[in-house]
Structure formats: C-alpha cells, structure tokens
Design an enzyme around this catalytic site. Structure first.
Site, PDB file in Angstrom:
ATOM      1  N   SER A  64      -1.979  -0.698  -9.309  1.00  0.00           N
ATOM      2  CA  SER A  64      -2.651  -1.984  -9.131  1.00  0.00           C
ATOM      3  C   SER A  64      -3.923  -1.761  -8.333  1.00  0.00           C
ATOM      4  O   SER A  64      -4.037  -0.786  -7.578  1.00  0.00           O
ATOM      5  CB  SER A  64      -1.737  -2.957  -8.382  1.00  0.00           C
TER       6      SER A  64
ATOM      7  N   TYR B 185       3.823  -4.668  -1.520  1.00  0.00           N
ATOM      8  CA  TYR B 185       3.353  -4.412  -2.884  1.00  0.00           C
ATOM      9  C   TYR B 185       2.209  -3.399  -2.881  1.00  0.00           C
ATOM     10  O   TYR B 185       2.207  -2.454  -3.674  1.00  0.00           O
ATOM     11  CB  TYR B 185       2.892  -5.727  -3.507  1.00  0.00           C
TER      12      TYR B 185
END
Length: 307
Positions: free
Chosen positions: A187, A200
C-alpha cells in the site's frame, strides 16, 4: 507467412543494415503478454477487488490457467463462470482457504505443478485495514492480527514466496528456463505516513521489505518479487468510504490530495500486476511500485496553500 510477419521481417532486415539489432526479452506489447503462463491469485473473491480485475487481465492476455483463491468463497464460482465464458481457452480453478494455513498454500502450488508442471505467477493480494484509530487506542492483539493478515495470511506474501519460488525454478520442455514473478499487494501506506493506521501502515511496509529482502535471496534464480502499493482504490475494502462519501455528496473529494485528483479503479492496479507478471518486467525486481495517482510523489499539503 502472414502480412504481419512479413512486415516484421522487413523491419528487422532494414534495422540490421543500419544499427545492431535490439535484444528483445518478450513479445511485443500488442501480443498476448502472459501466453501459456500458470497463475495463482489470492484475495480474489471481492466483486470490486483488485484480485478479480487482475484475473481478468491475465485471462485476456493468454494465461493457460488461473487459480482464484480467497478465504471468502461467496463469489469465486461466479468469477470462474464469468472468466470461462469470456475466455474459454483459460482453465480456471477456485480454491477457498485461509492463506495463513501453510499446508493449504503449499497444496495449491503443488496442484498447479501436478496439473501443469509449472508455476509462473503468484499474486499475493488483499488484506485488511484493522481498527482505524491512533496507535495508543489499538490493542496488542489487534495490532498483531493486522500484521498476521497483511503480511502472512490474506496477502500471504511470505508463504507465497516460500512455496512459489521453488516451483518457479522448475523447468520442463514447455518451460526451458527457470523463472517467475511473485507480486505482493502492499500500500502507499507502507511508503508514506498519513495513508493508514499505524498497524496497517507498518504491516504494509513489511510487505515492501519482504519484496526487497527476498529478491536478494532469490538472486540469479530467474524468480522476481515485487510489491504493488495502491493508493485509494474503490474495492470491497474501501466500499464503505465511497458509499459514505456518495451519501454526503462529497465523493468528488476522494483522492483530492494526489495530483490525479481522484481515486483509482481496481483495473488500474490490475494492469500493473499484469505487467509485473509478464516477461516485459524481466528487469524489475525487489521494487515497491506505487499506483496511487501520484500521492507518494510529494509531501502532505493543503490544497490551495502551496505557492
């Protein structure tokens, strides 16, 4: 000989008279880009997901067989039917399993090798965001769970590499040279801050690190590994964000901090995954490819406040 082949021969003959020939590592971009390759994709269940879009890209580009896998199997058979109808020459297999189950990951790789004698691409895709809170408000259990899902289970990058890499080194009459491509979904949050929660972001940076370190441990093997780093993409995971924004009439603001001024589509990420899995990316290894509309190109700023 076809007219296209004749034209190519004329071009090659002319080029040889003027300059040394170009060493080409793959068929032209107008050709089928993954002709005959065997592909495994995890995180492929979501109707809006990157996994589904990537499966379609590989099928359209000539893959021989595609395994679509997910812990949630609610859409897998429908996906299989859809791909089979559109691309009848592609063999599609569905597998429902928890990709943190090492035996199941090994089993799907073994199945591909048993059926086809080769494995060319393993796209270790998907993940979870976890609690969207500041680091002081997340429990140790939730933090560990987010890491487990994003670096081991759903993205399954570690297990994908552990079992796919040896399989990709296997040669045969149809695959005379060892090689393959492992792709992990990271990401933009793994590259820059303010793009996700602490758990995350740190988990996705782990995916980037896996790609970097494993690429060196696979040195000279012909097997490559890279990470894709999407920005805000409309998928099953981000659907609540898009739905809430549409309900407020503020959906045009999604992605406003990147130079493209919009969110992305799963197909835009899938096309990068297709490139990385193809021989056209034969010299791309150990990299983190941002597909984020340009967000990671700069520092955070307030629109209209930068001269």
């Amino acid at each position: 000989m076809s007219d296209e082949s004749k034209a190519e021969n004329r071009i090659q003959a002319l080029s040889s008279q003027l300059l040394p020939p170009i060493v080409k590592v793959a068929a032209g971009s107008s050709k089928l880009r993954v002709q005959g390759k065997v592909v495994i994709i995890t995180g492929a269940n979501s109707a809006l997901g990157i996994g589904r879009a990537t499966a379609h890209q590989y099928a359209e580009s000539g893959a021989r067989a595609i395994y679509i896998c997910d812990f949630d199997g609610s859409n897998l058979e429908t996906h299989k039917e859809e791909i089979t109808r559109l691309y009848p020459n592609v063999e599609v297999h569905t597998r429902r399993f928890d990709a943190s189950d090492e035996a199941k990951v090994k089993a799907v790789v073994d199945d591909a090798m048993g059926r086809y004698g080769r494995l060319d691409v393993f796209f270790a895709n998907a993940g979870i965001t976890g609690p969207n809170v500041v680091f002081t408000d997340i429990s140790a259990e939730d933090f560990i769970h987010v890491h487990r899902v994003n670096t081991l289970r759903a993205a399954s990058v570690f297990l994908a590499a552990k079992y796919a890499a040896p399989a990709m080194k296997t040669t045969s009459s149809q695959k005379p040279h060892p090689g393959g491509s492992i792709i992990g979904t990271a990401s933009v949050a793994g590259l820059r801050s303010n793009a996700g929660s602490t758990a995350y972001s740190s988990a996705k940076s782990g995916v980037v690190s896996l790609a970097q370190t494993i690429s060196y441990q696979l040195a000279g093997s012909g097997v490559r590994i890279n990470a894709i780093c999407p920005g805000i993409i409309e998928t099953g995971m981000t659907a609540p964000v898009y739905e809430a924004a549409r309900a407020r009439g503020s959906d045009k603001k999604i992605g406003q901090l990147n130079p493209s001024k919009r969110g992305g589509h799963a197909d835009e990420v899938a096309r990068v995954a297709l490139f990385l899995g193809s021989d056209e990316a034969s010299y791309v290894n150990g990299q983190a490819w941002a597909v984020d509309g340009g967000l990671s190109a700069g520092h955070p700023f307030v629109p209209g406040k930068l001269a």
